[in-house]
Design an enzyme around this catalytic site. Structure first.
Site, PDB file in Angstrom:
ATOM      1  CG  ASP A   1      -0.838   0.285   8.425  1.00 58.98           C
ATOM      2  OD1 ASP A   1      -1.669   1.142   8.762  1.00 58.98           O
ATOM      3  OD2 ASP A   1       0.339   0.557   8.108  1.00 58.98           O
TER       4      ASP A   1
ATOM      5  CE  LYS B   1       0.700   1.285   4.560  1.00 57.24           C
ATOM      6  NZ  LYS B   1       1.492   2.429   4.986  1.00 57.24           N
TER       7      LYS B   1
HETATM    8  O1  C5P Z   1      -0.246  -0.938  15.173  1.00 65.36           O
HETATM    9  P1  C5P Z   1       1.198  -1.008  14.797  1.00 65.36           P
HETATM   10  O2  C5P Z   1       1.913  -2.146  15.480  1.00 65.36           O
HETATM   11  O3  C5P Z   1       1.451  -0.978  13.344  1.00 65.36           O
HETATM   12  O4  C5P Z   1       1.852   0.326  15.357  1.00 65.36           O
HETATM   13  C1  C5P Z   1       3.243   0.485  15.460  1.00 65.36           C
HETATM   14  C2  C5P Z   1       3.529   1.747  16.245  1.00 65.36           C
HETATM   15  O5  C5P Z   1       3.144   2.879  15.465  1.00 65.36           O
HETATM   16  C3  C5P Z   1       2.726   1.879  17.531  1.00 65.36           C
HETATM   17  O6  C5P Z   1       3.408   1.280  18.589  1.00 65.36           O
HETATM   18  C4  C5P Z   1       2.633   3.373  17.697  1.00 65.36           C
HETATM   19  O7  C5P Z   1       3.840   3.873  18.226  1.00 65.36           O
HETATM   20  C5  C5P Z   1       2.548   3.872  16.275  1.00 65.36           C
HETATM   21  N1  C5P Z   1       1.172   4.114  15.795  1.00 65.36           N
HETATM   22  C6  C5P Z   1       0.459   5.191  16.312  1.00 65.36           C
HETATM   23  N2  C5P Z   1      -0.805   5.444  15.839  1.00 65.36           N
HETATM   24  C7  C5P Z   1      -1.361   4.683  14.860  1.00 65.36           C
HETATM   25  C8  C5P Z   1      -0.623   3.600  14.322  1.00 65.36           C
HETATM   26  C9  C5P Z   1       0.636   3.356  14.802  1.00 65.36           C
HETATM   27  O8  C5P Z   1       0.936   5.900  17.202  1.00 65.36           O
HETATM   28  N3  C5P Z   1      -2.585   4.956  14.427  1.00 65.36           N
END
Ligand code: C5P
Length: 286
Positions: free
Chosen positions: A137, A11
């Site tokens: 995601d 993406k």
């Molecule tokens: O959900 P994911 O594991 O992909 O997120 C990785 C990091 O990205 C989270 O620990 C956070 O620090 C940040 N994040 C965020 N807000 C989001 C998605 C991700 O702060 N909407």
């Protein structure tokens, strides 16, 4: 047992607005996202003994419990009470740590494939709920090919307007840590106002033109974390005289074109100037 294989697309975030921080530590987003022809392959081969294994053709990708595809299979088995087991194999083409969502996409494809192969009978909303627990995601890869993502990433609204675009992807050998980039966003003194999404959506018929209106609020943060990336993006934009945007928290960069030949021309120019891998891909058709 019979193997089943599916494509697991990358993406790009065409726009990414960070609306603020949330009580759970995540950030509230509004992002226009498109799925690409660039893809990994996920193959699942069911087995009878309840064991779940993961193999990958890229030795730099971990195949332990940190891998989202493996965690997706376990989460689905738990949710649906499946005791069958599966061998999962990944053929990786999407660079990791690039903001292209490769790991999340592999998780979503694994959920979809295993939901069929294991005959779990879960609908897309139920799969998306399992996916959201794995990573912000993951749900978007159960939708698409063009959608608006809100909240932490779990609220998805399809965009009916087709996006007939060619994408030049600049794929530097740099990795961006997503949490570090979000922390850098928190430290920015101010956040510029952004155009309404309606304006962007109205311009999707002319990808080359709409490129001038696209934005990514994580870009300045990623550039602060990784000055080498900032320099590369500036050189890229200068080389082609057009805007270049970051996808997600980076490190991949892109620009949109109306036709395949114009994208190929820019990719050649950028590859030579930057001495960096540049791919030409397309947005997946609706
Ligand atoms: O959900 P994911 O594991 O992909 O997120 C990785 C990091 O990205 C989270 O620990 C956070 O620090 C940040 N994040 C965020 N807000 C989001 C998605 C991700 O702060 N909407």
């Amino acid at each position: 047992m019979t193997a089943h294989t599916a494509r697991s697309p990358a993406k790009i975030n065409l726009t990414l607005r960070v609306c603020g921080t949330r009580p759970d530590g995540f950030h509230e987003l509004e992002s226009l996202v498109a799925l690409l022809s660039l893809h990994d392959l996920v193959r699942v081969t069911p087995r009878n003994d309840g064991v779940i294994t993961l193999a990958c053709d890229d030795p730099t990708i971990p195949t332990d419990e940190s891998n989202l595809a493996l965690r997706a299979a376990r989460a689905l088995a738990d949710a649906a009470g499946v005791e069958t087991g599966v061998d999962i194999a990944l053929a990786k083409r999407i660079p990791a740590g690039a903001g292209l969502g490769g790991g999340s996409s592999n998780a979503a494809t694994t959920l979809t494939l295993l939901n069929d192969v294991w005959r779990c009978g879960l609908d897309r909303a139920a799969l998306a709920e399992i996916g959201a627990d794995l990573g912000s995601d993951v749900p978007l890869f159960l939708h698409g090919p063009v959608c608006v993502m809100r909240g932490r990433g779990e609220q998805l609204e399809p965009v009916e307007r087709p996006l007939d675009a060619w994408v030049v992807l600049i794929l530097p050998e740099l990795h961006c840590s997503t949490p570090a980039v979000y922390r850098a966003w928190d430290a920015l003194p101010e956040h510029p106002p952004r155009p309404k999404l309606d304006r962007i959506l109205a311009g999707l018929d002319t990808p080359r033109e709409v490129m001038y209106a696209l934005f990514n609020d994580l870009e300045r943060a990623a550039f602060a974390v990784n000055p080498e990336l900032a320099e590369l993006a500036a050189r890229a934009s200068e080389a082609i005289g057009r805007p270049i945007r970051l996808t997600g928290s980076g490190a991949a960069l892109f620009t949109l074109c109306d036709t395949a030949p114009s994208a190929a021309g820019l990719a050649l120019e950028l590859g030579q100037t930057l001495q960096t891998r540049c791919d030409v891909v397309s947005v997946l058709p609706a």
